[in-house]
Design an enzyme around this catalytic site. Structure first.
Site, short mmCIF file in Angstrom:
data_model
loop_
_atom_site.label_atom_id
_atom_site.label_comp_id
_atom_site.label_asym_id
_atom_site.label_seq_id
_atom_site.Cartn_x
_atom_site.Cartn_y
_atom_site.Cartn_z
N SER A 190 0.79 -1.18 0.00
CA SER A 190 0.09 0.00 -0.08
C SER A 190 0.95 1.17 -0.01
O SER A 190 1.97 1.26 0.49
CB SER A 190 -0.94 0.01 1.19
OG SER A 190 -1.61 1.34 1.48
N TYR A 220 -1.25 -0.47 10.32
CA TYR A 220 -1.30 -0.73 8.84
C TYR A 220 0.06 -0.46 8.09
O TYR A 220 0.48 -1.08 7.18
CB TYR A 220 -2.58 -0.03 8.27
CG TYR A 220 -3.07 -0.50 6.81
CD1 TYR A 220 -3.44 -1.66 6.51
CD2 TYR A 220 -2.67 0.40 5.95
CE1 TYR A 220 -3.54 -1.98 5.06
CE2 TYR A 220 -2.91 0.06 4.44
CZ TYR A 220 -3.41 -1.12 4.04
OH TYR A 220 -3.81 -1.31 2.82
#
Length: 259
Positions: A150, A163
């Site tokens: 990501s 994350y």
């Protein structure tokens, strides 16, 4: 690398980017194992592409082994796509100054367990199966692994410590794992998506307003990405035999703001 008749395992293949990647691989001639926790959606995707669904929790090594074993029955294992993952947002400390309001360590650990450790576990199991296959050509190529990270690995926002750490870990291990697996002729690359229009944003007017707000941060084109645009890069990373050890952002040029 020609994947016609080969098998591919896609974790998180029941929806979003994983499902798009499964469709792209099947379209290129691979027999795809859709590995996911969602049995209904996973079976639907597998049926549509002529693949096989296997229920997989990537925190369970035995589940990953089962998926790879099924893949070996379909054809030589040549591709692994690691798309399984979860998101989590929480600030590191609370507002009241108590230890109890600090970030939930169990939640942090769960994100790392799924997004990072689960990715590495799938790599080591699938790569072991790849090592048993016959090389495709004189260079000794046997397969390719594509991880989904990501842009949060680079531009993590407020509350994204878990994350971002998990996706940063995937980026960080890409080159060393590629170096490890060069000995068996397996390439490793990572694709880092930006804001992609998947079911995670929900449906309805509120969802559309939220997505319209997110689009403002995208450089060009000023919209969310489509899962198929990510799948295109996943397929390229899997089949381009000279692409190795790289992390590629597919994000419309976005650089995430703090919040």
């Amino acid at each position: 690398m020609d994947i016609t008749g080969a098998s591919a395992v896609v974790t998180g293949g029941a929806s979003g980017i994983g499902a798009a990647a499964a469709r792209a691989l099947a379209g290129a001639g691979a027999r795809v194992v859709v590995a996911d926790l969602n049995e209904a959606k996973g079976q639907e995707v597998a049926t549509a592409i002529g693949g096989v669904f296997v229920r997989v929790d990537v925190t369970r090594t035995e589940d990953i082994v089962a998926a790879v074993d099924v893949a070996e029955q379909l054809g030589p294992v040549r591709v692994l796509v690691n798309s399984a993952g979860i998101g989590w947002a929480q600030r590191t400390v609370g507002k009241d100054g108590t230890y109890g309001s600090a970030a939930d360590l169990a939640a942090y650990s769960k994100v790392i367990a799924i997004n990072l450790i689960g990715t590495f576990d799938a790599i080591r199991i699938a790569a072991t199966a790849m090592s048993r296959t016959e090389p495709l050509d004189a260079s000794g190529e046997r397969g390719a692994i594509v991880n989904l990270a990501s842009v949060a690995a680079f531009d993590g926002q407020i509350g994204q410590a878990a994350y971002s750490a998990s996706k940063g870990g995937v980026v960080g291990m890409t080159l060393p794992v590629a170096r490890d697996l060069a000995a068996i002729g397996v390439r490793v690359n990572t694709v880092a998506p930006g804001l992609i229009d998947t079911p995670i944003y929900g449906e309805g007017e509120d969802s559309e307003r939220f997505k319209a707000h997110l689009e403002q941060g995208v450089l060009f084109p000023k919209r969310l990405g489509a899962p198929e645009e990510l799948a295109s890069m996943v397929l390229e990373a899997a089949t381009n035999s000279y692409l190795n050890g790289e992390t590629i952002r597919v994000d419309g040029g976005i650089r995430m703001q703090p919040k």
